[in-house]
Design a protein around this motif. Structure first.
Motif, PDB file in Angstrom:
ATOM      1  N   GLU A  84       0.836  -1.183   0.000  1.00  0.00           N
ATOM      2  CA  GLU A  84       0.000   0.000   0.000  1.00  0.00           C
ATOM      3  C   GLU A  84       0.878   1.243   0.000  1.00  0.00           C
ATOM      4  O   GLU A  84       1.909   1.292   0.671  1.00  0.00           O
ATOM      5  CB  GLU A  84      -0.913   0.004   1.221  1.00  0.00           C
ATOM      6  N   HIS A  85       0.462   2.251  -0.766  1.00  0.00           N
ATOM      7  CA  HIS A  85       1.217   3.490  -0.872  1.00  0.00           C
ATOM      8  C   HIS A  85       0.317   4.673  -0.528  1.00  0.00           C
ATOM      9  O   HIS A  85      -0.888   4.633  -0.785  1.00  0.00           O
ATOM     10  CB  HIS A  85       1.767   3.686  -2.284  1.00  0.00           C
ATOM     11  N   GLU A  86       0.921   5.709   0.024  1.00  0.00           N
ATOM     12  CA  GLU A  86       0.209   6.958   0.233  1.00  0.00           C
ATOM     13  C   GLU A  86       0.559   7.912  -0.904  1.00  0.00           C
ATOM     14  O   GLU A  86       1.732   8.237  -1.114  1.00  0.00           O
ATOM     15  CB  GLU A  86       0.573   7.593   1.568  1.00  0.00           C
ATOM     16  N   VAL A  87      -0.466   8.344  -1.633  1.00  0.00           N
ATOM     17  CA  VAL A  87      -0.292   9.304  -2.728  1.00  0.00           C
ATOM     18  C   VAL A  87      -0.893  10.629  -2.287  1.00  0.00           C
ATOM     19  O   VAL A  87      -2.053  10.681  -1.866  1.00  0.00           O
ATOM     20  CB  VAL A  87      -0.986   8.816  -4.014  1.00  0.00           C
ATOM     21  N   SER A  88      -0.123  11.691  -2.340  1.00  0.00           N
ATOM     22  CA  SER A  88      -0.611  13.010  -1.968  1.00  0.00           C
ATOM     23  C   SER A  88      -0.473  13.967  -3.145  1.00  0.00           C
ATOM     24  O   SER A  88       0.475  13.893  -3.922  1.00  0.00           O
ATOM     25  CB  SER A  88       0.143  13.552  -0.751  1.00  0.00           C
ATOM     26  N   VAL A  89      -1.461  14.843  -3.268  1.00  0.00           N
ATOM     27  CA  VAL A  89      -1.518  15.820  -4.356  1.00  0.00           C
ATOM     28  C   VAL A  89      -1.732  17.195  -3.741  1.00  0.00           C
ATOM     29  O   VAL A  89      -2.591  17.360  -2.866  1.00  0.00           O
ATOM     30  CB  VAL A  89      -2.668  15.505  -5.339  1.00  0.00           C
ATOM     31  N   SER A  90      -0.970  18.174  -4.188  1.00  0.00           N
ATOM     32  CA  SER A  90      -1.153  19.538  -3.696  1.00  0.00           C
ATOM     33  C   SER A  90      -0.709  20.534  -4.746  1.00  0.00           C
ATOM     34  O   SER A  90       0.026  20.204  -5.675  1.00  0.00           O
ATOM     35  CB  SER A  90      -0.364  19.756  -2.393  1.00  0.00           C
ATOM     36  N   CYS A  91      -1.187  21.753  -4.590  1.00  0.00           N
ATOM     37  CA  CYS A  91      -0.833  22.846  -5.499  1.00  0.00           C
ATOM     38  C   CYS A  91      -0.486  24.040  -4.621  1.00  0.00           C
ATOM     39  O   CYS A  91      -1.244  24.397  -3.713  1.00  0.00           O
ATOM     40  CB  CYS A  91      -1.996  23.177  -6.428  1.00  0.00           C
ATOM     41  N   ALA A  92       0.656  24.659  -4.882  1.00  0.00           N
ATOM     42  CA  ALA A  92       1.112  25.751  -4.028  1.00  0.00           C
ATOM     43  C   ALA A  92       2.006  26.687  -4.813  1.00  0.00           C
ATOM     44  O   ALA A  92       2.531  26.317  -5.876  1.00  0.00           O
ATOM     45  CB  ALA A  92       1.867  25.193  -2.820  1.00  0.00           C
ATOM     46  N   PRO A  93       2.208  27.917  -4.320  1.00  0.00           N
ATOM     47  CA  PRO A  93       3.156  28.822  -4.974  1.00  0.00           C
ATOM     48  C   PRO A  93       4.548  28.213  -5.000  1.00  0.00           C
ATOM     49  O   PRO A  93       4.936  27.472  -4.097  1.00  0.00           O
ATOM     50  CB  PRO A  93       3.109  30.075  -4.086  1.00  0.00           C
ATOM     51  N   ALA A  94       5.296  28.512  -6.044  1.00  0.00           N
ATOM     52  CA  ALA A  94       6.647  27.982  -6.174  1.00  0.00           C
ATOM     53  C   ALA A  94       7.524  28.483  -5.036  1.00  0.00           C
ATOM     54  O   ALA A  94       7.358  29.598  -4.531  1.00  0.00           O
ATOM     55  CB  ALA A  94       7.241  28.391  -7.518  1.00  0.00           C
ATOM     56  N   ALA A  95       8.443  27.640  -4.610  1.00  0.00           N
ATOM     57  CA  ALA A  95       9.355  28.013  -3.542  1.00  0.00           C
ATOM     58  C   ALA A  95      10.289  29.124  -4.010  1.00  0.00           C
ATOM     59  O   ALA A  95      10.722  29.146  -5.173  1.00  0.00           O
ATOM     60  CB  ALA A  95      10.170  26.796  -3.109  1.00  0.00           C
ATOM     61  N   PRO A  96      10.617  30.072  -3.143  1.00  0.00           N
ATOM     62  CA  PRO A  96      11.553  31.136  -3.523  1.00  0.00           C
ATOM     63  C   PRO A  96      12.891  30.561  -3.963  1.00  0.00           C
ATOM     64  O   PRO A  96      13.434  29.654  -3.335  1.00  0.00           O
ATOM     65  CB  PRO A  96      11.690  31.946  -2.230  1.00  0.00           C
ATOM     66  N   GLY A  97      13.392  31.073  -5.078  1.00  0.00           N
ATOM     67  CA  GLY A  97      14.676  30.623  -5.575  1.00  0.00           C
ATOM     68  C   GLY A  97      14.644  29.345  -6.371  1.00  0.00           C
ATOM     69  O   GLY A  97      15.687  28.856  -6.812  1.00  0.00           O
ATOM     70  N   SER A  98      13.437  28.763  -6.560  1.00  0.00           N
ATOM     71  CA  SER A  98      13.366  27.511  -7.318  1.00  0.00           C
ATOM     72  C   SER A  98      13.497  27.734  -8.808  1.00  0.00           C
ATOM     73  O   SER A  98      13.787  26.810  -9.562  1.00  0.00           O
ATOM     74  CB  SER A  98      12.042  26.789  -7.033  1.00  0.00           C
ATOM     75  N   GLY A  99      13.258  28.963  -9.261  1.00  0.00           N
ATOM     76  CA  GLY A  99      13.331  29.231 -10.697  1.00  0.00           C
ATOM     77  C   GLY A  99      12.099  28.823 -11.450  1.00  0.00           C
ATOM     78  O   GLY A  99      12.037  28.948 -12.666  1.00  0.00           O
ATOM     79  N   GLY A 100      11.085  28.303 -10.722  1.00  0.00           N
ATOM     80  CA  GLY A 100       9.889  27.831 -11.418  1.00  0.00           C
ATOM     81  C   GLY A 100       8.946  28.960 -11.777  1.00  0.00           C
ATOM     82  O   GLY A 100       8.486  29.081 -12.895  1.00  0.00           O
ATOM     83  N   GLY A 101       8.655  29.821 -10.816  1.00  0.00           N
ATOM     84  CA  GLY A 101       7.715  30.903 -11.057  1.00  0.00           C
ATOM     85  C   GLY A 101       6.288  30.391 -11.081  1.00  0.00           C
ATOM     86  O   GLY A 101       6.000  29.286 -11.516  1.00  0.00           O
ATOM     87  N   GLY A 102       5.354  31.203 -10.577  1.00  0.00           N
ATOM     88  CA  GLY A 102       3.953  30.814 -10.595  1.00  0.00           C
ATOM     89  C   GLY A 102       3.670  29.701  -9.617  1.00  0.00           C
ATOM     90  O   GLY A 102       4.384  29.478  -8.643  1.00  0.00           O
ATOM     91  N   ASP A 103       2.581  28.950  -9.886  1.00  0.00           N
ATOM     92  CA  ASP A 103       2.173  27.863  -9.004  1.00  0.00           C
ATOM     93  C   ASP A 103       2.757  26.539  -9.465  1.00  0.00           C
ATOM     94  O   ASP A 103       3.111  26.368 -10.639  1.00  0.00           O
ATOM     95  CB  ASP A 103       0.646  27.764  -8.964  1.00  0.00           C
ATOM     96  N   GLU A 104       2.832  25.599  -8.519  1.00  0.00           N
ATOM     97  CA  GLU A 104       3.375  24.280  -8.800  1.00  0.00           C
ATOM     98  C   GLU A 104       2.383  23.197  -8.379  1.00  0.00           C
ATOM     99  O   GLU A 104       1.672  23.352  -7.391  1.00  0.00           O
ATOM    100  CB  GLU A 104       4.681  24.053  -8.039  1.00  0.00           C
ATOM    101  N   LEU A 105       2.337  22.119  -9.140  1.00  0.00           N
ATOM    102  CA  LEU A 105       1.585  20.923  -8.778  1.00  0.00           C
ATOM    103  C   LEU A 105       2.572  19.891  -8.263  1.00  0.00           C
ATOM    104  O   LEU A 105       3.588  19.619  -8.907  1.00  0.00           O
ATOM    105  CB  LEU A 105       0.833  20.368  -9.992  1.00  0.00           C
ATOM    106  N   TRP A 106       2.265  19.346  -7.100  1.00  0.00           N
ATOM    107  CA  TRP A 106       3.108  18.305  -6.509  1.00  0.00           C
ATOM    108  C   TRP A 106       2.318  17.002  -6.426  1.00  0.00           C
ATOM    109  O   TRP A 106       1.173  16.989  -5.990  1.00  0.00           O
ATOM    110  CB  TRP A 106       3.531  18.694  -5.098  1.00  0.00           C
ATOM    111  N   VAL A 107       2.945  15.915  -6.831  1.00  0.00           N
ATOM    112  CA  VAL A 107       2.408  14.573  -6.622  1.00  0.00           C
ATOM    113  C   VAL A 107       3.504  13.780  -5.919  1.00  0.00           C
ATOM    114  O   VAL A 107       4.615  13.656  -6.440  1.00  0.00           O
ATOM    115  CB  VAL A 107       2.007  13.891  -7.942  1.00  0.00           C
TER     116      VAL A 107
END
Length: 337
Positions: free
Chosen positions: A230-253
């Motif tokens: 069994e695995h735990e799968v988590s999904v979230s959406c949040a502002p990009a971390a400072p200094g990550s270079g991503g910009g905008g919002d991020e989707l995490w799985v």
């Protein structure tokens, strides 16, 4: 490529999967939006996870099962359980086929006969006609359930109980569904242990949640392979971390606390897919956030994780449609639909 219409998935999700197509790329893991795909998986302890400590309320949980009878010459049964909420508390409904209307089980404990392919609207209604064909029609079902002592996880805000219940279905003198920690005990007492069990596998799990805070994390526990861990799968959406270079919002799985997918600049990359490996097997991750960004509330975002049935297969091809792997679908709404 073929459509996903033959899969045991909601029509809206089939359309979503067909839209994305079979363009998934094979990547081992993703640690950052700007990092190469061969970098190791990092833990979900930065950026979104620090703000995603709360769980989103779950509107409903729908689990579809495929049951192959051992003796009867009938096609596999495709059964569906839906756990939901009502003003009076958690609810349960059962559907004997993907096209049948769900039967509302209004009593906390009971039993009833369910014609396969039934179109009845509640537990006091009648069944539908069995479709004629060259293959034998599916056998009728005997359904038993007991939720009187069901216990729920208050932290998860889910209508699906965690213990103290059973839901059992029998067809052609075989157990075709046994859900709940008390199911085995009920079967042993009811049938004195003298009844075989059909080959049963969960083929999809759909969780519909309301996300008032986009940074909130939704977690689900699943098995991508029958008998697997069994695995735990988590999904979230949040502002990009400072200094990550991503910009905008991020989707995490994340899978078991490790970041598997991180998609950046979601207002442009609102649809996409990647392939990750879980227990050494490929799992395709697909997301469609168009409805979340560009439609009026309730605005729906969809994230799907689907295990492939073979390592060398490609997404949505004919051989995959014939024997699809397990799918987890998370449908997130800004407000109750």
């Amino acid at each position: 490529m073929v459509s996903a219409s033959s899969l045991l998935l909601p029509s809206s999700v089939r359309d979503f999967a067909s839209c994305i197509g079979d363009g998934a790329v094979r990547v081992a893991d993703v640690a950052a939006c700007t990092a190469p795909s061969s970098t190791r998986v990092s833990t979900c302890s930065s950026s979104s996870s620090t703000t995603a400590s709360s769980s989103s309320p779950t509107l409903s949980v729908t689990v579809s099962y495929r049951a192959t009878l051992l003796a009867a010459p009938a096609p596999p049964l495709q059964l569906r359980l839906t756990w939901g909420h009502s003003p009076l508390g958690p609810t349960l409904s059962f559907a004997p086929s993907p096209t049948a209307r769900a039967i509302q089980l209004r009593r906390r404990r009971g039993s009833r006969s369910v014609p396969s392919g039934s179109s009845s609207g509640d537990e006091n209604g009648g069944g539908g006609d069995e479709s004629a064909g060259t293959t034998p029609p599916p056998p009728p079902l005997a359904l038993f359930w007991d939720l009187t002592a069901a216990r729920y996880d208050p932290a998860a805000s889910s209508p699906e109980p965690v213990s103290g219940y059973y839901v059992v279905a029998v067809a052609s003198a075989e157990v075709v569904l046994a859900v709940g920690d008390l199911a085995a005990e009920f079967v042993k007492a009811k049938f004195e242990g003298q009844i075989p069990r059909a080959r049963v596998a969960a083929v999809s799990r759909v969780e519909r949640v309301v996300v008032s805070d986009p940074a909130a994390m939704h977690a689900a526990r699943v098995r991508f392979a029958e008998g697997g861990p069994e695995h735990e799968v988590s999904v979230s959406c949040a502002p990009a971390a400072p200094g990550s270079g991503g910009g905008g919002d991020e989707l995490w799985v994340c899978v078991d606390g490790k970041r598997a997918v991180q998609a950046c600049r979601l207002r442009w990359n609102f649809r996409g897919n990647q392939t990750v490996f879980v227990d050494g097997a490929p799992v395709d991750v697909m997301w469609d956030l168009h409805g979340w960004w560009f439609r009026e509330p309730p605005g729906c975002a969809v994230v799907m994780l689907r295990a492939r049935s073979a390592l060398e297969s490609r997404l949505w091809l004919e051989e995959e449609a014939a024997a699809p792997g397990f799918s987890l679908i998370v449908q997130a709404f800004k407000s109750p639909p």
